[in-house]
Design a protein around this motif. Sequence first.
Motif, PDB file in Angstrom:
ATOM      1  N   SER A  16     -11.251  49.319   1.913  1.00 46.32           N
ATOM      2  CA  SER A  16     -10.228  49.716   2.984  1.00 46.32           C
ATOM      3  C   SER A  16      -9.047  49.256   2.418  1.00 46.32           C
ATOM      4  O   SER A  16      -8.188  50.169   3.006  1.00 46.32           O
ATOM      5  CB  SER A  16     -10.767  49.430   4.109  1.00 46.32           C
ATOM      6  N   LEU A  17      -8.905  48.350   1.278  1.00 48.01           N
ATOM      7  CA  LEU A  17      -7.289  47.831   1.245  1.00 48.01           C
ATOM      8  C   LEU A  17      -7.117  49.333   0.152  1.00 48.01           C
ATOM      9  O   LEU A  17      -6.393  49.840  -0.169  1.00 48.01           O
ATOM     10  CB  LEU A  17      -7.806  46.824   0.834  1.00 48.01           C
ATOM     11  N   ALA A  18      -8.495  49.497  -0.564  1.00 41.69           N
ATOM     12  CA  ALA A  18      -8.440  50.796  -2.066  1.00 41.69           C
ATOM     13  C   ALA A  18      -8.088  52.096  -1.188  1.00 41.69           C
ATOM     14  O   ALA A  18      -6.833  52.409  -1.877  1.00 41.69           O
ATOM     15  CB  ALA A  18      -9.257  50.503  -3.090  1.00 41.69           C
ATOM     16  N   GLU A  19      -8.432  52.361  -0.078  1.00 40.88           N
ATOM     17  CA  GLU A  19      -7.488  53.376   0.625  1.00 40.88           C
ATOM     18  C   GLU A  19      -6.702  53.620   0.729  1.00 40.88           C
ATOM     19  O   GLU A  19      -5.322  54.408   1.024  1.00 40.88           O
ATOM     20  CB  GLU A  19      -9.420  53.671   1.155  1.00 40.88           C
ATOM     21  N   ARG A  20      -6.384  52.532   1.201  1.00 40.89           N
ATOM     22  CA  ARG A  20      -4.653  51.970   1.926  1.00 40.89           C
ATOM     23  C   ARG A  20      -3.399  52.360   0.914  1.00 40.89           C
ATOM     24  O   ARG A  20      -2.660  52.369   0.788  1.00 40.89           O
ATOM     25  CB  ARG A  20      -4.415  51.097   2.165  1.00 40.89           C
ATOM     26  N   ILE A  21      -4.528  51.895  -0.163  1.00 37.48           N
ATOM     27  CA  ILE A  21      -3.340  51.458  -1.650  1.00 37.48           C
ATOM     28  C   ILE A  21      -2.920  53.129  -1.734  1.00 37.48           C
ATOM     29  O   ILE A  21      -2.252  53.857  -2.380  1.00 37.48           O
ATOM     30  CB  ILE A  21      -3.697  50.535  -2.330  1.00 37.48           C
ATOM     31  N   GLU A  22      -4.351  53.993  -2.254  1.00 38.21           N
ATOM     32  CA  GLU A  22      -4.456  55.118  -2.940  1.00 38.21           C
ATOM     33  C   GLU A  22      -4.398  56.303  -1.731  1.00 38.21           C
ATOM     34  O   GLU A  22      -3.288  57.594  -2.298  1.00 38.21           O
ATOM     35  CB  GLU A  22      -6.083  55.378  -3.595  1.00 38.21           C
ATOM     36  N   MET A  27     -14.068  55.827  -4.695  1.00 39.48           N
ATOM     37  CA  MET A  27     -15.480  56.150  -4.525  1.00 39.48           C
ATOM     38  C   MET A  27     -16.404  54.785  -4.429  1.00 39.48           C
ATOM     39  O   MET A  27     -16.988  54.874  -3.998  1.00 39.48           O
ATOM     40  CB  MET A  27     -15.830  56.448  -6.299  1.00 39.48           C
ATOM     41  N   ASP A  28     -15.503  53.883  -5.579  1.00 38.84           N
ATOM     42  CA  ASP A  28     -15.598  52.110  -5.126  1.00 38.84           C
ATOM     43  C   ASP A  28     -14.609  51.099  -5.693  1.00 38.84           C
ATOM     44  O   ASP A  28     -14.021  51.687  -5.269  1.00 38.84           O
ATOM     45  CB  ASP A  28     -17.049  51.786  -6.364  1.00 38.84           C
ATOM     46  N   ALA A  29     -15.161  50.129  -4.844  1.00 34.93           N
ATOM     47  CA  ALA A  29     -13.927  49.094  -4.717  1.00 34.93           C
ATOM     48  C   ALA A  29     -14.334  47.883  -5.385  1.00 34.93           C
ATOM     49  O   ALA A  29     -15.575  47.387  -4.060  1.00 34.93           O
ATOM     50  CB  ALA A  29     -13.312  49.031  -3.659  1.00 34.93           C
ATOM     51  N   GLU A  30     -13.921  46.990  -5.750  1.00 36.83           N
ATOM     52  CA  GLU A  30     -14.620  45.390  -5.943  1.00 36.83           C
ATOM     53  C   GLU A  30     -13.972  44.722  -5.261  1.00 36.83           C
ATOM     54  O   GLU A  30     -12.797  44.844  -4.503  1.00 36.83           O
ATOM     55  CB  GLU A  30     -14.046  45.222  -8.033  1.00 36.83           C
TER      56      GLU A  30
END
Length: 75
Positions: A16-22, A27-30
């Motif tokens: 969800s953090l990656a989606e907020r930034i992007e 597809m995947d997040a570390e």
Amino acid sequence: MSENRVVEGRMVTPASLAERIEGESVMDAEPIEDAERDCPECGGSVLSVGYMPSVLEFVTGFKCQECAWQTTDRE
């Protein structure tokens, strides 16, 4: 540090953090990590998360925990 974190008063997962930034699904997040730097806007703590917005791209995103500031390592 892979657990959920609080960002702007809300609990976020790595995805969800990656989606907020992007701004869209990824597809995947570390795991989320401390970026060990201060926010240039408010001086708050900055988190980093590596993610794949597509099959061909890996991005590291940075997001302040306190304000709306965010950026990526894209050139």
